[in-house]
Structures are given as C-alpha cells and as structure tokens.
Motif scaffolding. Sequence first.
Motif, PDB file in Angstrom:
ATOM      1  N   GLN A 245      22.155  -7.912  28.676  1.00  0.00           N
ATOM      2  CA  GLN A 245      22.621  -8.441  27.602  1.00  0.00           C
ATOM      3  C   GLN A 245      23.113  -7.218  26.731  1.00  0.00           C
ATOM      4  O   GLN A 245      23.803  -7.429  25.630  1.00  0.00           O
ATOM      5  N   GLU A 246      23.301  -5.971  27.154  1.00  0.00           N
ATOM      6  CA  GLU A 246      23.823  -4.831  26.435  1.00  0.00           C
ATOM      7  C   GLU A 246      25.297  -4.417  27.172  1.00  0.00           C
ATOM      8  O   GLU A 246      25.352  -4.784  28.461  1.00  0.00           O
ATOM      9  N   PRO A 247      25.914  -3.686  26.296  1.00  0.00           N
ATOM     10  CA  PRO A 247      27.197  -3.341  27.167  1.00  0.00           C
ATOM     11  C   PRO A 247      26.981  -2.262  27.981  1.00  0.00           C
ATOM     12  O   PRO A 247      25.948  -1.463  28.181  1.00  0.00           O
ATOM     13  N   GLY A 248      27.942  -2.133  29.245  1.00  0.00           N
ATOM     14  CA  GLY A 248      27.562  -0.908  29.915  1.00  0.00           C
ATOM     15  C   GLY A 248      26.826  -1.212  31.318  1.00  0.00           C
ATOM     16  O   GLY A 248      26.327  -2.304  31.329  1.00  0.00           O
ATOM     17  N   VAL A 249      27.071  -0.388  32.042  1.00  0.00           N
ATOM     18  CA  VAL A 249      26.446  -0.312  33.540  1.00  0.00           C
ATOM     19  C   VAL A 249      25.390   1.072  33.461  1.00  0.00           C
ATOM     20  O   VAL A 249      25.813   1.883  33.186  1.00  0.00           O
ATOM     21  N   CYS A 250      24.256   0.783  34.081  1.00  0.00           N
ATOM     22  CA  CYS A 250      23.366   1.894  34.390  1.00  0.00           C
ATOM     23  C   CYS A 250      22.053   1.355  35.270  1.00  0.00           C
ATOM     24  O   CYS A 250      21.405   0.428  34.954  1.00  0.00           O
ATOM     25  N   GLU A 251      22.210   1.846  36.260  1.00  0.00           N
ATOM     26  CA  GLU A 251      21.265   1.461  37.605  1.00  0.00           C
ATOM     27  C   GLU A 251      19.790   2.409  37.245  1.00  0.00           C
ATOM     28  O   GLU A 251      19.310   2.871  38.261  1.00  0.00           O
ATOM     29  N   LEU A 252      19.181   2.283  35.967  1.00  0.00           N
ATOM     30  CA  LEU A 252      18.097   2.828  35.650  1.00  0.00           C
ATOM     31  C   LEU A 252      17.819   4.135  36.388  1.00  0.00           C
ATOM     32  O   LEU A 252      18.490   4.908  36.154  1.00  0.00           O
ATOM     33  N   THR A 253      16.390   4.257  36.821  1.00  0.00           N
ATOM     34  CA  THR A 253      16.126   5.475  37.409  1.00  0.00           C
ATOM     35  C   THR A 253      16.837   5.855  38.801  1.00  0.00           C
ATOM     36  O   THR A 253      16.227   6.848  39.316  1.00  0.00           O
ATOM     37  N   GLY A 254      17.971   5.272  39.311  1.00  0.00           N
ATOM     38  CA  GLY A 254      18.649   5.615  40.126  1.00  0.00           C
ATOM     39  C   GLY A 254      19.758   6.580  39.434  1.00  0.00           C
ATOM     40  O   GLY A 254      19.983   7.688  39.876  1.00  0.00           O
TER      41      GLY A 254
END
Length: 302
Positions: free
Chosen positions: A138-147
Amino acid sequence: MLTRDPTEFLAHARALAADAGPACAKAAFLVAPDGFALAAQSASDNAYMDLAAAVDPGKALAQHRALQAALATSLPVIAFPGDPGCPDGVFPNNVFATAPGRLLVGRMRHPVRQREAERADIRGFFAAMGYAEVDLRQEPGVCELTGSFVIDRARGLGFAGLGERCDPAGAAAVHAALGLRATLLFDLADGEYHTNVVMSVLAGRALVICADGFADPAVPAAIAALYAPRVVALDAAQKAAFAGNCIALDEGRVWFSRRAAQALRAGQREVLASAGFAIGEVELGELEKAGGSLRCCVAEIF
C-alpha cells in the motif's frame, strides 16, 4: 537517518550502541520447494539464474528438509508448504519480514513473486501470534525486504541496495516500518539484484562483503570500517558461489551453503573464528539454481 552519504552514515553509526534489539532472531520460517521450478520473470534480472539448467524437484525438497533440520540446531524453525503456482516461493525472506510485534509484507517487482504475498496461511500464523500486519504494497516504491535490505538488528541499521528490486521510496518505507535508527542507501553494481548476495552482517559484530557488488567503492569501504577488523572481504568468484549469502541465527554460528563454505579461504575462516563464529554448511546446490542460497531461504522471526 536515511542517507546516501557513506561518510555521514559511518559517523552516525559509530556513535550508536548495540542496544536496538536482539542481534539474532528468536525463530525462523522456510517455505518448502513443492513444485520447484525456475521462473523466467525472476531470471530477467537475476544473473545468478540459468534457465537452461535442469532442476530436480525431489532433490530440491530433500535439500530443503536437510536445511530445516540443520538450522533447527540454532533456533526453532518451521516450514510452510510450497505452492506450485509460486515456483521460486522458496525465498520467503523477500516477501515477509518481522520486527517485534510486526509482520511486514513486501512489494515485489515481478508478478510471479507478488502471488506469494497473498498467502493466508503465513499471514494468519503471525496474526494468531498477535503480530500487526504492515502491508507495504500500500506504500509507494518497491523493496524486496531482506533480499534488498541487510539489517544490523543490534544497532538498528539498514543497508539498502538500490536497483530494479528496490527503489528509494520502497527503501524508505521499509526503514520506517522496521523502526530503524539509520539506513544507508546505495546503488548496487550492474548485474546485482539483491544486497544479501553481496554482503551480510553477522549478529551485529562481523561483516561478510564483496566490494565488487557495489557501484561506488566508497560504500563498501565505509561499511567495512564500521565492522573492522571482523570483516571477511570476498572476491567475485566467492560472491558467485554465494559466500555473501550467509546468516547468523545464533551468537556462535554462521550458516553457509556447502558451495559457499568451500569457497572460503583459511584466513577468512580465521576472521569468522576470531569473531566467535563456527561455520555451519548445508548442501543446497539444487536450490541455488533458482538464483539464491541459504540466507534467501530464511525468513527471520523477531
């Protein structure tokens, strides 16, 4: 603090005590490789994958069971069943992460990985334990967490490698959701897809890092200065063998795949020993065909 300036970050991080929280997880979970296969979407930006490689699902499952048994000597480890509709769902740490009392659901780049975030069993497991869900989709952007995000839990520090699977907005969302004290943003080198392939912070007191994985050499130099002298500097061949994709699940042992452990030189093993770590290793050759290794398989529970 959220910064791209390694000098500023280093000065701030050096002033922080290792009192942000436990350095190691209290438990972990895996996702079994049921229906294991190589996903073409994932391979499009993962140079560690080769779609021409044949995979043996039975062998992958046996290796995964052995992984769970081995890691269970460090901490409690549970395994959720795999989903044949999520062929590389064996790497749940990209999709789920935790902080005390919170479950983060990550925003994945590829649709084939986005399906994993819908798993009601994993989300329900944490809801039943009273974890509040923070849905970063639901937030902007992409981030594949602890990868994409390597975390020093003891100091409350984040190291976010930017690229196709992590952008500044996504990194900022993870930084806030985890309640970190400071996060360093940096560009990964061309061809790198995840930060946890090029570095690992071990229980807040040692570092494994490959400078070739960073676009700006000043970044790994600053990170290494923070953890010196307990730094294992990898070369490109060792990185390709997944030696950077390791994890400390307790205070006294660091886990590598067998291929990664065999790539370590004697002096590097001595650095780990001086930091108080024995080396554990597990054969993961079949799973590594999917472009990740041991650390990628482990979702930590804090």
